[in-house]
Design a protein around this motif. Structure first.
Motif, mmCIF file in Angstrom:
data_model
loop_
_atom_site.group_PDB
_atom_site.id
_atom_site.type_symbol
_atom_site.label_atom_id
_atom_site.label_comp_id
_atom_site.label_asym_id
_atom_site.label_seq_id
_atom_site.Cartn_x
_atom_site.Cartn_y
_atom_site.Cartn_z
ATOM 1 N N VAL A 310 -5.891 -4.174 -3.832
ATOM 2 C CA VAL A 310 -5.248 -4.278 -2.520
ATOM 3 C C VAL A 310 -5.089 -5.770 -2.230
ATOM 4 C CG1 VAL A 310 -5.387 -3.721 -0.063
ATOM 5 C CG2 VAL A 310 -6.413 -2.174 -1.759
ATOM 6 N N PRO A 311 -3.845 -6.267 -2.213
ATOM 7 C CA PRO A 311 -3.651 -7.715 -2.003
ATOM 8 C C PRO A 311 -4.247 -8.195 -0.683
ATOM 9 C CG PRO A 311 -1.614 -6.637 -2.657
ATOM 10 C CD PRO A 311 -2.601 -5.547 -2.357
ATOM 11 N N ALA A 312 -4.629 -9.455 -0.649
ATOM 12 C CA ALA A 312 -5.329 -10.009 0.518
ATOM 13 C C ALA A 312 -4.576 -9.748 1.820
ATOM 14 C CB ALA A 312 -5.521 -11.508 0.320
ATOM 15 N N GLN A 313 -3.265 -9.996 1.787
ATOM 16 C CA GLN A 313 -2.459 -9.842 3.004
ATOM 17 C C GLN A 313 -1.465 -8.705 2.886
ATOM 18 O OE1 GLN A 313 -2.806 -11.711 5.645
ATOM 19 N NE2 GLN A 313 -4.105 -13.368 4.870
ATOM 20 N N GLY A 314 -1.561 -7.914 1.830
ATOM 21 C CA GLY A 314 -0.508 -6.929 1.607
ATOM 22 C C GLY A 314 0.782 -7.653 1.234
ATOM 23 N N TYR A 315 1.941 -7.137 1.643
ATOM 24 C CA TYR A 315 3.237 -7.779 1.394
ATOM 25 C C TYR A 315 3.994 -7.841 2.712
ATOM 26 C CZ TYR A 315 2.477 -7.137 -3.609
ATOM 27 O OH TYR A 315 1.946 -7.189 -4.880
ATOM 28 N N PRO A 316 3.686 -8.870 3.524
ATOM 29 C CA PRO A 316 4.337 -8.932 4.838
ATOM 30 C C PRO A 316 5.858 -8.797 4.735
ATOM 31 C CG PRO A 316 2.666 -10.647 4.621
ATOM 32 C CD PRO A 316 2.807 -10.019 3.265
ATOM 33 N N GLY A 317 6.423 -7.866 5.536
ATOM 34 C CA GLY A 317 7.881 -7.725 5.567
ATOM 35 C C GLY A 317 8.431 -6.884 4.437
ATOM 36 N N ARG A 318 7.584 -6.328 3.631
ATOM 37 C CA ARG A 318 8.045 -5.529 2.490
ATOM 38 C C ARG A 318 7.249 -4.231 2.438
ATOM 39 N NH1 ARG A 318 11.698 -4.396 -1.382
ATOM 40 N NH2 ARG A 318 10.879 -4.576 -3.492
ATOM 41 N N ASP A 319 7.882 -3.131 2.101
ATOM 42 C CA ASP A 319 7.140 -1.887 1.909
ATOM 43 C C ASP A 319 6.359 -1.995 0.603
ATOM 44 O OD1 ASP A 319 9.932 -0.634 3.403
ATOM 45 O OD2 ASP A 319 7.938 -0.047 4.132
ATOM 46 N N TRP A 320 5.111 -1.545 0.657
ATOM 47 C CA TRP A 320 4.300 -1.642 -0.556
ATOM 48 C C TRP A 320 3.301 -0.507 -0.646
ATOM 49 C CZ3 TRP A 320 -1.072 -2.673 -0.303
ATOM 50 C CH2 TRP A 320 -1.558 -2.993 0.970
ATOM 51 N N GLU A 321 2.838 -0.261 -1.868
ATOM 52 C CA GLU A 321 1.978 0.888 -2.127
ATOM 53 C C GLU A 321 1.005 0.530 -3.243
ATOM 54 O OE1 GLU A 321 3.677 3.904 -4.775
ATOM 55 O OE2 GLU A 321 3.453 5.306 -3.091
ATOM 56 N N THR A 322 -0.254 0.491 -2.917
ATOM 57 C CA THR A 322 -1.265 0.291 -3.961
ATOM 58 C C THR A 322 -1.467 1.601 -4.711
ATOM 59 O OG1 THR A 322 -2.546 -1.565 -3.065
ATOM 60 C CG2 THR A 322 -3.783 0.054 -4.287
ATOM 61 N N CYS A 323 -1.392 1.559 -6.060
ATOM 62 C CA CYS A 323 -1.737 2.759 -6.813
ATOM 63 C C CYS A 323 -3.110 2.510 -7.448
ATOM 64 C CB CYS A 323 -0.696 3.096 -7.869
ATOM 65 S SG CYS A 323 -0.300 1.755 -8.995
ATOM 66 N N MET A 324 -3.948 3.530 -7.397
ATOM 67 C CA MET A 324 -5.333 3.333 -7.815
ATOM 68 C C MET A 324 -5.893 4.587 -8.464
ATOM 69 S SD MET A 324 -8.434 1.841 -5.493
ATOM 70 C CE MET A 324 -7.796 0.158 -5.467
ATOM 71 N N THR A 325 -6.782 4.376 -9.461
ATOM 72 C CA THR A 325 -7.461 5.505 -10.101
ATOM 73 C C THR A 325 -8.758 5.799 -9.345
ATOM 74 O OG1 THR A 325 -8.607 3.926 -11.525
ATOM 75 C CG2 THR A 325 -6.593 4.921 -12.399
ATOM 76 N N ILE A 326 -9.257 7.028 -9.468
ATOM 77 C CA ILE A 326 -10.554 7.365 -8.859
ATOM 78 C C ILE A 326 -11.668 6.946 -9.834
ATOM 79 C CG2 ILE A 326 -12.029 9.268 -8.072
ATOM 80 C CD1 ILE A 326 -9.563 10.636 -6.949
ATOM 81 N N ASN A 327 -11.417 7.090 -11.137
ATOM 82 C CA ASN A 327 -12.329 6.530 -12.140
ATOM 83 C C ASN A 327 -11.600 5.339 -12.776
ATOM 84 O OD1 ASN A 327 -10.393 7.957 -13.526
ATOM 85 N ND2 ASN A 327 -11.848 9.343 -14.551
ATOM 86 N N ASP A 328 -11.630 5.147 -14.069
ATOM 87 C CA ASP A 328 -10.971 3.975 -14.668
ATOM 88 C C ASP A 328 -9.746 4.328 -15.486
ATOM 89 O OD1 ASP A 328 -14.257 2.616 -15.261
ATOM 90 O OD2 ASP A 328 -12.888 2.322 -13.566
#
Ligand code: GLC
Length: 502
Positions: A310-328
């Motif tokens: 999750v980026p420090a500030q996200g992406y100001p002014g832009r739509d964004w989506e963190t994709c993440m695994t529950i394990n690795d």
């Protein structure tokens, strides 16, 4: 046949390209200036309304992002911004070996087993005859997403291994023609998702295809071709015209309702602006479709897609989506039991929402079609929290308060673009909607909580989880607010305090 080695531009570590794109956006949306007053004043409809940077109109074929007005864009993205939370499903032939090849565990993420073990094309294709996921239940999968509080699902229609998890007339290496299962899970999911009011999208590996001649294969340096089997040699444009584009056509027209999202991945140097524009022509026929920033060819799509962070500030002014695994791992690996805690996953959702982004959380079903219990349990627990506190996540705006809640790691790097990884501090976060600020207490501060920079008068404070909304005591002096709290949290993962401002 032009060997892919010498001179052929090849997929350089994709992420440098992604870094390029980010660089462009960092420049375009330098300052993320949402003052508290304007954040609370804006009407809910425009929560999340973002200035659309004038896209690079050097595109051979203008994409929807190049032509639509900000109002049209806000209308097209509205459901997605409201949703905030989705399910990523990585499911495919790689669930059969499940991380083990010829009796040996293979390092790396499960869906890359063919690449990491350099499995010959002919051997990998034999897995199809062993793939018969009779326990697959579209109703149960969609119901789990719903119970988790997720509003959309993105499933892998075709991953880098080239196997189509749908009925494809364009290529016989698919679940209906090549396996004993002979059913189209995307068709069953589309029907069920519509029934349960969940949006459905398809992940499609447009460039990398390790079983189709001409499909790209990731390479980490210019010296080595990413391919490992002569059967992979061929022409990329031909692969695109005979497999990828026909299959994208099938995915966009053979499912009712048609997909709400196309999720591209690992763009490579092979995807020239000209070739990408042929895909864009197809996407333009579906004006409400949302597609991400991983098509390549200079197209930035609708959404930034930070991976596993999750980026420090996200992406100001832009739509964004963190994709993440529950394990690795994204794809199922029987040996991977390193599941994140429910607390970490929930806090990540809150962290993402507090920066104006979406979280696409992954599950990796096994070869029988069962979503691993540790993943299902964590999703159900998150859903229970959202049942009570969803108001502080869905359709909310980002935090109005300055401050980073964390620091950059001096050792860890982000996946792909290799930047110092942001290490969040789990103290508190804030989300907003008109007339309300939601303070998410992730670590219980004790009997008092001090908040600075509160530039609007707070009319009332209460716990969101308290159905009676009994008022909490607080004092506000200038822009400082001091809340009196009970000794214990209502919810150890995240107790939400609502500050009513109108
Ligand atoms: C990376 C991985 C890919 C995975 C994707 C999910 O690109 O290479 O396997 O599907 O991330 O975001």
């Amino acid at each position: 046949m032009k060997l892919r080695g010498a001179g052929a531009p090849r997929c350089i570590a994709i992420y440098c390209r992604k870094a390029g794109i980010e660089g462009i956006y960092a420049m375009k949306s330098l300052v993320y200036a949402v003052s508290l007053a304007s954040a609370l004043a804006v009407s809910s409809a425009s929560v999340g309304a973002k200035q659309v940077p004038q896209a690079l109109s050097s595109h051979p074929v203008p994409a929807v992002q190049d032509t639509e007005t900000p109002a049209q864009r806000n209308a097209r993205m509205a459901w997605w911004r409201q949703a905030r939370f989705g399910m990523f499903i990585h499911w495919g032939l790689y669930a059969v070996p499940a991380g083990i090849w010829q009796g040996k565990p293979v390092n790396g993420i499960g869906e890359w087993i063919m690449y990491n073990a350099k499995i010959p094309v002919a051997d990998y294709k034999k897995l199809a005859s062993q793939f018969d996921p009779t326990k697959f239940d579209a109703h149960a999968w969609v119901a789990l997403a719903k119970a988790a509080g997720m509003k959309y699902i993105v499933i892998t229609a075709k991953h880098h291994d080239g196997f189509a998890m749908f009925d494809s007339k364009a290529n016989p290496f698919n679940i209906v023609d090549a396996t004993p299962f002979k059913r189209d899970p995307l068709k069953e999911l589309a029907k069920e998702a519509q029934k349960q009011g969940i949006k459905l999208g398809f992940y499609y590996s447009q460039d990398q295809d390790w079983t189709a001649p001409g499909g790209a294969a990731m390479t980490y340096d210019k010296l080595h071709d990413g391919h490992w089997d002569k059967a992979q040699q061929g022409n990329f444009a031909e692969y695109l015209h005979t497999k990828a584009i026909p299959q994208l056509k099938e995915l966009l027209s053979n499912y009712q309702p048609s997909p709400a999202i196309i999720w591209f991945d690992t763009p490579t140097a092979e995807m020239t602006p000209q070739l990408a524009s042929e895909i864009v022509k197809l996407l333009n026929q579906h004006p409400n479709l949302i597609w991400n920033n991983r098509l390549g060819g200079g197209y930035q799509g609708d959404t930034e897609t930070p991976e596993q962070n999750v980026p420090a500030q996200g992406y100001p002014g832009r739509d964004w989506e963190t994709c993440m695994t529950i394990n690795d791992t994204w794809g199922y690996k029987s040996t991977d039991t390193n599941f994140k805690s429910t607390q970490e996953l929930l806090r990540t959702l809150v962290d993402v929402a507090s920066k104006g982004g979406n979280l696409l959380l992954n599950v990796g079903p096994d070869a029988q079609g069962v979503i691993p219990a540790p993943e299902a349990e964590r999703l159900q627990a998150i859903g229970k929290w959202l049942d009570v506190n969803g108001e502080s996540i869905y359709g909310t705006g980002p935090t109005p308060f300055p401050g980073d809640h964390g620091k950059f790691s001096t050792t860890e790097k982000t996946v792909g673009d290799n930047k110092p990884k942001w290490m969040p501090a789990w103290d508190w976060r804030a989300t907003t909607r008109p007339g309300k600020i939601y303070i998410h207490l992730l670590t219980w501060p004790g009997k008092a909580f001090h908040l600075a920079n509160v530039t609007v008068p707070v009319k009332q404070a209460y716990f969101l989880a308290d159905p009676k909304h009994r008022p909490l005591s607080y004092t506000q002096t200038g822009t400082a607010l001091d809340l009196q709290l009970p000794g214990k949290p209502l919810d150890p993962n995240d107790t939400v305090v609502v500050l009513k401002t109108d």
